[in-house]
Design an enzyme around this catalytic site. Structure first.
Site, PDB file in Angstrom:
ATOM      1  N   TYR A 162      33.331  35.460  41.151  1.00 13.85           N
ATOM      2  CA  TYR A 162      31.987  35.752  41.631  1.00 13.85           C
ATOM      3  C   TYR A 162      31.840  37.231  42.381  1.00 13.85           C
ATOM      4  CZ  TYR A 162      28.000  34.595  44.602  1.00 13.85           C
ATOM      5  OH  TYR A 162      26.782  34.623  45.280  1.00 13.85           O
TER       6      TYR A 162
ATOM      7  N   ASP B 178      37.079  43.740  43.891  1.00 17.71           N
ATOM      8  CA  ASP B 178      36.282  43.154  44.555  1.00 17.71           C
ATOM      9  C   ASP B 178      37.103  42.138  45.745  1.00 17.71           C
ATOM     10  OD1 ASP B 178      34.681  41.360  46.059  1.00 17.71           O
ATOM     11  OD2 ASP B 178      33.501  40.578  44.484  1.00 17.71           O
TER      12      ASP B 178
ATOM     13  N   LYS C 218      32.619  40.141  54.541  1.00 18.07           N
ATOM     14  CA  LYS C 218      33.281  39.102  55.346  1.00 18.07           C
ATOM     15  C   LYS C 218      33.851  39.358  56.549  1.00 18.07           C
ATOM     16  CE  LYS C 218      33.177  36.142  51.210  1.00 18.07           C
ATOM     17  NZ  LYS C 218      32.354  34.875  51.328  1.00 18.07           N
TER      18      LYS C 218
END
Ligand SMILES: Cc1ncc(COP(=O)(O)O)c(C=O)c1O
Length: 429
Positions: free
Chosen positions: A145, A240, A268
Site C-alpha cells: 500500500y 516506501d 507518520k
C-alpha cells in the site's frame, strides 16, 4: 450534538454527517463486526475512550507514536511553534533543520522535500522517477500500500484489501494502465516485467518490509536482487518507508538490510503525530523537481511549522540511543512471548515480526507474500479482535495490518498483553 455521548451513539450520529461515519476506512471496525471506539485521549502507550475504558494501544495512530501519546517534548514543541503562527506559505528556518536531521538518519538522501502525507510522498516520488528517467511504467508489488493516489490503487493492501471486494472503483483503467504488478519475495516476477517492457520501466516501488498485508519481511537476497536489477535496467528503486522509517532501525529498513535506494518516502513518525510526509534521495534525481527542474510538485501547507516542530522534537528524542534500546527490549519481550503462545497453534497461526512491527496471521500457510496473507481466516481474526478489546487491548481492526509496539509500553503492559493474547486465542481457536 447532545452533551453526553457513548461511542455507540457518536457513531450513529457520525454516520449522518460523514461517509460511513469515518474519515478513513480502516477506522470503521466494520470487518471486525463492531462499531468504532471513540477516543477521548491518549496517555503514553494507552488510550482512553469516551466510555471511560482504557486500552493498551498497539495501533499507535497506525505508526507515528513510537514514543507513545502526548509526549511532553512534542506537545511543548507544538505549543511554542504554534504561538508564532501556524502557517506562512513561506520559508522558515525549521525546514532546513528538518532536512538536515532527516539526512542524518537516512544518508541515502542528499535532498529532502516535505509534503503533508505518505500518499503525497509516494505519488510525488513516482512522478519524479518518471520525469527523471523519461519512462512511463512503474512496478509495484501485490499487497503493498502506497497511499490512495490512483496509480497505486491496484492490488493494494491495508484498507483496500479489507474493504473493497471489487477493486478500483473510481479508478480508471488508464490511471493504472502504467502500473505493473509483481509478487513480493519473487525476484523472477520482477525480472519478467523488465524483460517484457525493456527501457520502459521508470521505477520499482515497494515497502521494503511489507506492512499492509500484515507484516511480511523480505527474504534473503530479495532487496539486494531488486537493487542490482533496477541498476542494471536503468530504473530507480524507491523504498516506501512510511511505516518502517525510524522504526525498524533509526535509518529504517535501508539501514537494517544495508540497501541504498535511489528515492525514499517517509511519513507518520517524522511528523510526531501531525499530518506529514517527505521524500528524498540522490541529488541528481531530486534536482529535477520544480523550481530547479521540470517535474512539478507543490503544497500550500508543505513544511508546515507545526508538523516540523513536532517532527523535530520526535527526531531529537529518537537521536538518544536509549530510546531504541527501550523499544528493542519491549519489542523482543513482545515477540518472544507471542512466539511461545502461538507455538501450539502452528497449524492454524503464523507469526511474522521485525523489531517493533509484527502480525499474527490466522492461516496455516507461511506468509511470505500477498497471496499467502489473503489465505487468512478473517472471521476468526474478527472474533480474536473482539476478545482483545474486551481485555483492554487495542489492536488493528483488520487482519491485514501491523501491531506497533512503542517505547512507551512498559514491561507490565507487554506482560498484560501477552496474557490477553493467550486467553483470546484460547477462546477463538
Ligand atoms: C507504506 C505506506 N505508504 C504510504 C501510506 C500513505 O500514507 P498516508 O496515510 O499518510 O497518506 C501508508 C499509510 O498507511 C503506508 O502504510
Amino acid at each position: 450534538m447532545s452533551r453526553y455521548q457513548t461511542s455507540e451513539t457518536l457513531f450513529q450520529e457520525a454516520c449522518r454527517h460523514i461517509p460511513g461515519g469515518v474519515n478513513s476506512p480502516v477506522r470503521a471496525f466494520k470487518s471486525v463486526g463492531m462499531s468504532p471506539i471513540y477516543i477521548d485521549r491518549g496517555v503514553k502507550g494507552h488510550l482512553i475512550d469516551v466510555d471511560g475504558n482504557e486500552y493498551i494501544d498497539f495501533v499507535s495512530s497506525w505508526g507515528p507514536h513510537i514514543l507513545g501519546h502526548a509526549h511532553p517534548d512534542i506537545l511543548e514543541a507544538i505549543n511554542t511553534t504554534a504561538a508564532k503562527g501556524t502557517s506562512f506559505g513561506a520559508c522558515i528556518p525549521l525546514e532546513i533543520e528538518m532536512a538536515e536531521t532527516v539526512k542524518e538518519f537516512f544518508p541515502s538522501m542528499d535532498l529532502v522535500r516535505m509534503v503533508n502525507s505518505g500518499t503525497e510522498a509516494t505519488m510525488s516520488a513516482v512522478r519524479l522517477a518518471r520525469g527523471y528517467t523519461e519512462r512511463p511504467l512503474i512496478i509495484k508489488f501485490d499487497g503493498c500500500y502506497h497511499g490512495h493516489s490512483d496509480a497505486f490503487l491496484v492490488q493494494a493492501g491495508s484498507g483496500v484489501q479489507t474493504f473493497t471486494s471489487v477493486q478500483n472503483n473510481g479508478v480508471t483503467k488508464s490511471a493504472v494502465s502504467e502500473t505493473l504488478i509483481a509478487n513480493f519475495n519473487d525476484l523472477d516476477s520482477v525480472r519478467a516485467l523488465f524483460q517484457k517492457y525493456p527501457d520502459r520501466i521508470a521505477a520499482v516501488i515497494l515497502e521494503p518490509i511489507m506492512g499492509n498485508m500484515g507484516v511480511i519481511p523480505p527474504e534473503e537476497g530479495f532487496l539486494t536482487g531488486l537493487r542490482e536489477l533496477t541498476r542494471a535496467e536503468g530504473a530507480l528503486l524507491i523504498f516506501d518507508e512510511v511505516i518502517t522509517g525510524f522504526r525498524v532501525m533509526r535509518g529504517g529498513a535501508q539501514e537494517l538490510y544495508g540497501i541504498r535506494p535511489d528515492l525514499t518516502c517517509l511519513g507518520k513518525i517524522i511528523g510526531g503525530g501531525l499530518p506529514v510526509g517527505a521524500f528524498g534521495g540522490r541529488r541528481e534525481i531530486m534536482s529535477k523537481l520544480s523550481p530547479d527542474g521540470a517535474v512539478y510538485q507543490a503544497g500550500t501547507l508543505s513544511g508546515n511549522p507545526l508538523a516540523l516542530g513536532a517532527g523535530l522534537a520526535m527526531l531529537r528524542l529518537l537521536s538518544d540511543p536509549a530510546t531504541y534500546r527501550t523499544l528493542g527490549e519491549r519489542s523482543r519481550q513482545f515477540a518472544d512471548g507471542v512466539r511461545r503462545i502461538v507455538e501450539p497453534y502452528r497449524d492454524r497461526l503464523q507469526y511474522n515480526a521485525v523489531g517493533s512491527l509484527s502480525t499474527i496471521f490466522f492461516t496455516s500457510r507461511m506468509v511470505r507474500d500477498a497471496d499467502s496473507s489473503r489465505s487468512c481466516d478473517t472471521e476468526t481474526y474478527a472474533r480474536y479482535f473482539r476478545q482483545m478489546i474486551d481485555r483492554g487491548i487495542y489492536i488493528a481492526p483488520s487482519q491485514f495490518e501491523a501491531t506497533f509496539v512503542s517505547a512507551a509500553h512498559t514491561a507490565e503492559d507487554i506482560d498484560r498483553t501477552l496474557t490477553a493474547i493467550e486467553e483470546s486465542l484460547a477462546a477463538v481457536l
